[in-house]
Write a protein that holds these residues in place. Structure first.
Motif, PDB file in Angstrom:
ATOM      1  N   UNK A  33      13.950   5.871   9.784  1.00  0.00           N
ATOM      2  CA  UNK A  33      13.119   4.594   9.905  1.00  0.00           C
ATOM      3  C   UNK A  33      12.108   4.440   8.409  1.00  0.00           C
ATOM      4  N   UNK A  34      12.313   3.271   7.886  1.00  0.00           N
ATOM      5  CA  UNK A  34      11.306   2.958   6.692  1.00  0.00           C
ATOM      6  C   UNK A  34      10.176   2.367   7.345  1.00  0.00           C
ATOM      7  N   UNK A  35       9.035   2.695   7.006  1.00  0.00           N
ATOM      8  CA  UNK A  35       7.781   2.229   7.259  1.00  0.00           C
ATOM      9  C   UNK A  35       7.058   1.852   6.141  1.00  0.00           C
ATOM     10  N   UNK A  36       6.536   0.638   6.241  1.00  0.00           N
ATOM     11  CA  UNK A  36       5.831  -0.254   5.334  1.00  0.00           C
ATOM     12  C   UNK A  36       4.337  -0.619   5.591  1.00  0.00           C
ATOM     13  N   UNK A  37       3.275  -0.387   4.725  1.00  0.00           N
ATOM     14  CA  UNK A  37       2.091  -0.576   4.988  1.00  0.00           C
ATOM     15  C   UNK A  37       1.602  -1.658   3.551  1.00  0.00           C
ATOM     16  N   UNK A  41       0.891  -1.426   0.084  1.00  0.00           N
ATOM     17  CA  UNK A  41       0.148   0.088  -0.024  1.00  0.00           C
ATOM     18  C   UNK A  41       0.695   1.310   0.062  1.00  0.00           C
ATOM     19  N   UNK A  42       1.752   1.282   0.910  1.00  0.00           N
ATOM     20  CA  UNK A  42       3.024   2.489   0.852  1.00  0.00           C
ATOM     21  C   UNK A  42       4.017   1.908   1.435  1.00  0.00           C
ATOM     22  N   UNK A  43       5.129   2.855   1.038  1.00  0.00           N
ATOM     23  CA  UNK A  43       6.409   2.938   1.545  1.00  0.00           C
ATOM     24  C   UNK A  43       6.818   4.224   1.897  1.00  0.00           C
ATOM     25  N   UNK A  44       7.119   4.479   3.169  1.00  0.00           N
ATOM     26  CA  UNK A  44       7.494   5.814   3.709  1.00  0.00           C
ATOM     27  C   UNK A  44       9.101   5.524   4.125  1.00  0.00           C
ATOM     28  N   UNK A  45      10.129   6.148   3.520  1.00  0.00           N
ATOM     29  CA  UNK A  45      11.230   5.985   3.970  1.00  0.00           C
ATOM     30  C   UNK A  45      11.822   7.278   4.685  1.00  0.00           C
ATOM     31  N   UNK A  46      10.968   8.054   5.118  1.00  0.00           N
ATOM     32  CA  UNK A  46      11.573   9.429   5.615  1.00  0.00           C
ATOM     33  C   UNK A  46      11.104   9.729   7.321  1.00  0.00           C
ATOM     34  N   UNK A  47      10.840   8.742   7.795  1.00  0.00           N
ATOM     35  CA  UNK A  47      10.469   8.771   9.221  1.00  0.00           C
ATOM     36  C   UNK A  47      11.515   8.789   9.919  1.00  0.00           C
ATOM     37  N   UNK A  48      11.705  10.059  10.797  1.00  0.00           N
ATOM     38  CA  UNK A  48      12.807  10.049  11.853  1.00  0.00           C
ATOM     39  C   UNK A  48      12.308   9.768  13.448  1.00  0.00           C
ATOM     40  N   UNK A  49      12.857   8.897  13.922  1.00  0.00           N
ATOM     41  CA  UNK A  49      12.909   8.627  15.389  1.00  0.00           C
ATOM     42  C   UNK A  49      14.231   8.704  16.143  1.00  0.00           C
ATOM     43  N   UNK A  50      14.387   9.658  17.187  1.00  0.00           N
ATOM     44  CA  UNK A  50      15.417   9.935  17.909  1.00  0.00           C
ATOM     45  C   UNK A  50      16.565  10.139  17.099  1.00  0.00           C
ATOM     46  N   UNK A  51      16.538  10.815  15.994  1.00  0.00           N
ATOM     47  CA  UNK A  51      17.367  11.082  15.027  1.00  0.00           C
ATOM     48  C   UNK A  51      18.004  10.159  14.111  1.00  0.00           C
TER      49      UNK A  51
END
Length: 227
Positions: A179-183, A166-176
Motif C-alpha cells: 500500500x502507498x500512503x500519502x500525507x 508532506x510524505x509518501x510511504x510506498x512500503x506499507x504492507x496490509x494483508x500481504x
C-alpha cells in the motif's frame, strides 16, 4: 518479472492473447453513464466478477448488455452476464463523484542525477497536467510524482501553491499487499488541512502514488467544486 492480472483469453486478429484487467476496466469506463469499474480475475486470469458503478440514466440490464458488447467488440472477450453487477448512484453522491479527478497518465523521465514527473488527470472531458522536477534518486522520484499530482489538482481547482506533499510511504504492507500512503497539506479559505490517502499497488507503483494523493485530496476538492 511482474505480471499484470488478465482477463479471459481473447481472440484478436486471429491470434489468442491475454488482456490486462486494467485495459478491460478502461473499456468499461468509456461506456455511456459508467462512472467507475472494477474487474476481478482469478489466478489464471479468468474473469470472475465485473462491478460497474453507473448513473441513474440507464437501466442496469442495458448497461450489462453494453459491457458484454463492448468487451466482445474490443477484445473478443465473451463474459457471462451473471458475472456482471451494476450499482446505480444518484443525488449528491453522484455530483461529488463526477467532480472527482481521475488519473489519465503518469510519466517519469530520469536523466543522470535529475528526474522530471508529468501527471495527467481527467475530470469529465477536461485534462489537467502537473509537472515537478528535481533530484533523481528513487525515493525522490516518488515524491516528484506526488508533487506533479498536486500541481495538476491545483490546476483543476484554480489554486496556486496551496497543496504540499508532506510524505509518501510506498512500503506499507496490509494483508500481504503493498500500500502507498500519502500525507498532504492543503491550504484553503477554511485554513490548513492535513489529509491522508492510500492506494493499493496493483501493477504500477507510480500510478499508485498518484492514486494515493488523489485519495487524500479528492473528497475535499470535490466539495470545493460543489460550492
Amino acid at each position: 518479472m511482474s505480471h499484470q492480472p488478465t482477463g479471459e483469453l481473447a481472440t484478436a486478429k486471429g491470434t489468442i492473447g491475454q488482456v490486462p484487467a486494467e485495459q478491460i476496466e478502461k473499456v468499461i469506463r468509456q461506456l455511456r453513464d459508467v462512472l467507475s469499474a472494477r474487474v476481478v480475475v482469478d489466478k489464471h486470469g479468468a474473469i470472475q466478477e465485473i462491478h460497474a458503478l453507473v448513473s441513474a440514466n440507464r437501466s442496469p440490464k442495458q448497461v450489462v448488455r453494453d459491457i458484454e458488447s463492448a468487451l466482445l467488440a474490443s477484445h473478443g472477450i465473451v463474459v457471462d452476464h451473471r458475472k456482471i453487477s451494476v450499482a446505480q448512484m444518484q443525488g449528491a453522491l453522484l455530483r461529488s463523484l463526477r467532480n472527482r479527478l481521475r488519473i489519465a497518465d503518469v510519466e517519469l523521465t530520469v536523466n543522470g542525477t535529475k528526474a522530471e514527473a508529468t501527471v495527467h488527470l481527467q475530470r469529465g472531458s477536461e485534462t489537467f497536467i502537473g509537472q515537478a522536477a528535481g533530484q533523481g534518486s528513487q525515493s525522490n522520484q516518488l515524491r516528484l510524482i506526488a508533487s506533479a499530482t498536486a500541481r495538476a489538482v491545483e490546476q483543476a481547482c484554480n489554486m496556486t501553491d496551496q497543496i504540499a506533499v508532506e510524505d509518501i510511504n510506498p512500503n506499507v504492507m496490509v494483508a500481504g499487499r503493498q500500500i502507498v500512503v500519502a500525507v498532504v497539506n492543503m491550504l484553503s479559505q477554511y485554513g490548513e488541512d492535513i489529509l491522508t490517502g492510500s492506494a493499493l499497488v496493483r501493477n504500477d507503483l507510480n500510478r499508485a502514488v498518484v492514486n494515493a494523493v488523489l485519495d487524500a485530496l479528492n473528497r475535499r476538492t470535490a466539495a470545493l467544486q460543489d460550492e
